[in-house]
Design a protein around this motif. Structure first.
Motif, PDB file in Angstrom:
ATOM      1  N   ASP A  69      39.890  10.266  45.142  1.00 31.07           N
ATOM      2  CA  ASP A  69      41.241   9.774  45.401  1.00 31.07           C
ATOM      3  C   ASP A  69      42.193  10.747  44.718  1.00 31.07           C
ATOM      4  O   ASP A  69      42.213  10.853  43.482  1.00 31.07           O
ATOM      5  N   TYR A  71      45.350  10.797  44.186  1.00 31.82           N
ATOM      6  CA  TYR A  71      46.301  10.192  43.251  1.00 31.82           C
ATOM      7  C   TYR A  71      45.622   9.905  41.916  1.00 31.82           C
ATOM      8  O   TYR A  71      46.155  10.229  40.852  1.00 31.82           O
ATOM      9  N   ASP A  72      44.439   9.316  41.962  1.00 32.89           N
ATOM     10  CA  ASP A  72      43.713   9.012  40.722  1.00 32.89           C
ATOM     11  C   ASP A  72      43.381  10.285  39.950  1.00 32.89           C
ATOM     12  O   ASP A  72      43.478  10.322  38.717  1.00 32.89           O
ATOM     13  N   MET A  74      45.065  13.116  40.065  1.00 30.51           N
ATOM     14  CA  MET A  74      46.329  13.626  39.521  1.00 30.51           C
ATOM     15  C   MET A  74      46.703  12.874  38.243  1.00 30.51           C
ATOM     16  O   MET A  74      47.043  13.496  37.226  1.00 30.51           O
ATOM     17  N   ILE A  75      46.608  11.550  38.262  1.00 30.34           N
ATOM     18  CA  ILE A  75      46.952  10.750  37.079  1.00 30.34           C
ATOM     19  C   ILE A  75      45.992  11.059  35.930  1.00 30.34           C
ATOM     20  O   ILE A  75      46.422  11.222  34.776  1.00 30.34           O
ATOM     21  N   SER A 100      58.383  16.044  40.513  1.00 31.96           N
ATOM     22  CA  SER A 100      57.447  16.434  41.555  1.00 31.96           C
ATOM     23  C   SER A 100      57.132  17.932  41.472  1.00 31.96           C
ATOM     24  O   SER A 100      55.971  18.344  41.529  1.00 31.96           O
ATOM     25  N   GLY A 134      43.734   8.913  49.242  1.00 27.62           N
ATOM     26  CA  GLY A 134      44.914   8.881  48.379  1.00 27.62           C
ATOM     27  C   GLY A 134      46.016   9.844  48.746  1.00 27.62           C
ATOM     28  O   GLY A 134      46.964  10.017  47.985  1.00 27.62           O
ATOM     29  N   LYS A 137      49.429   8.237  48.738  1.00 23.29           N
ATOM     30  CA  LYS A 137      49.899   7.814  47.416  1.00 23.29           C
ATOM     31  C   LYS A 137      50.487   8.966  46.613  1.00 23.29           C
ATOM     32  O   LYS A 137      51.297   8.732  45.723  1.00 23.29           O
ATOM     33  N   CYS A 138      50.079  10.178  46.881  1.00 19.57           N
ATOM     34  CA  CYS A 138      50.558  11.286  46.055  1.00 19.57           C
ATOM     35  C   CYS A 138      51.511  12.223  46.799  1.00 19.57           C
ATOM     36  O   CYS A 138      51.898  13.263  46.276  1.00 19.57           O
ATOM     37  N   TYR A 139      51.906  11.836  48.002  1.00 22.65           N
ATOM     38  CA  TYR A 139      52.908  12.600  48.729  1.00 22.65           C
ATOM     39  C   TYR A 139      54.261  12.401  48.052  1.00 22.65           C
ATOM     40  O   TYR A 139      54.582  11.306  47.631  1.00 22.65           O
ATOM     41  N   ILE A 141      54.002  15.276  46.215  1.00 28.82           N
ATOM     42  CA  ILE A 141      53.514  16.194  45.176  1.00 28.82           C
ATOM     43  C   ILE A 141      52.317  16.986  45.685  1.00 28.82           C
ATOM     44  O   ILE A 141      52.233  18.206  45.513  1.00 28.82           O
ATOM     45  N   ILE A 142      51.401  16.283  46.305  1.00 33.08           N
ATOM     46  CA  ILE A 142      50.208  16.927  46.851  1.00 33.08           C
ATOM     47  C   ILE A 142      50.245  16.743  48.359  1.00 33.08           C
ATOM     48  O   ILE A 142      50.397  15.632  48.851  1.00 33.08           O
TER      49      ILE A 142
END
Length: 191
Positions: A69, A71-72, A74-75, A100, A134, A137-139, A141-142
């Motif tokens: 994922d 987003y996960d 990235m976090i 961002s 994911g 969820k991370c748009y 940025i990615i």
């Protein structure tokens, strides 16, 4: 939903085929696939992806389904670098666009040695099928095309499936059926 169920069933059957795991396409290129779906079905698709992975774990198959994922990841990277709290501060003071950019630069998202690409490479076993989730969820940025283009240069032994909340027509990616990606990407449509 019935059509989506049928497509997910077909996708699960397809990845079980030995030919799929050989990771070669029509022109003998690396097997990168996109499974597009309506964004409003995100939670259902996540549930089905986890179900497919659990069935694989209990099947005794020689390959492993690995879910990443974005987003996960990235976090986790931001937390490990002690940068997450700083992101909150930057966003409050300078806005989302600034945070961002800062996160994208820190992660080197436009590079084959970017932190997310490295993470996926380091956590992918030899006999695997990689599921990437994911992306919504991370748009922004990615971006999906950036991840696929960079992974394509470092992951070439196992098939990669990007689960994409939007439309993919074989050339264009349209996130959430609204945001057209400016970049062309060539991957197989899974089903």
């Amino acid at each position: 939903m019935s059509n989506l169920n049928d497509r997910l069933d077909s996708a699960e059957n397809k990845i079980k085929e030995p030919k799929f795991r050989e990771n070669r396409g029509l022109g003998n290129e690396v097997g990168y696939y996109i499974f597009d779906y309506p964004a409003e079905d995100e939670l259902y698709v996540r549930e089905r992806i986890n179900y497919i992975q659990k069935r694989n774990e209990n099947s005794g198959d020689e390959y492993k389904i690995v879910i990443f994922d974005l987003y996960d990841i990235m976090i986790e990277i931001l937390q490990n670098k002690k940068y997450l709290e700083k992101c909150y501060s930057i966003e409050q003071k300078k806005g989302f666009q600034k945070v961002s950019s800062a996160v994208a630069n820190l992660m080197k998202v436009n590079s084959t040695d970017g932190l997310i690409v490295k993470y996926i490479k380091e956590h992918t076993p030899d006999k695997a099928i990689v599921f990437i989730t994911g992306i919504g969820k991370c748009y922004p940025i990615i971006r999906s095309h950036t991840v696929l283009n960079n992974l394509n240069l470092v992951i070439d032994k196992v098939p990669v499936v990007l689960f994409y909340p939007g439309k993919y027509d074989g050339q264009e990616l349209i996130l959430f059926n609204e945001i057209k990606d400016d970049n062309y990407y060539r991957a197989f449509k899974l089903v």
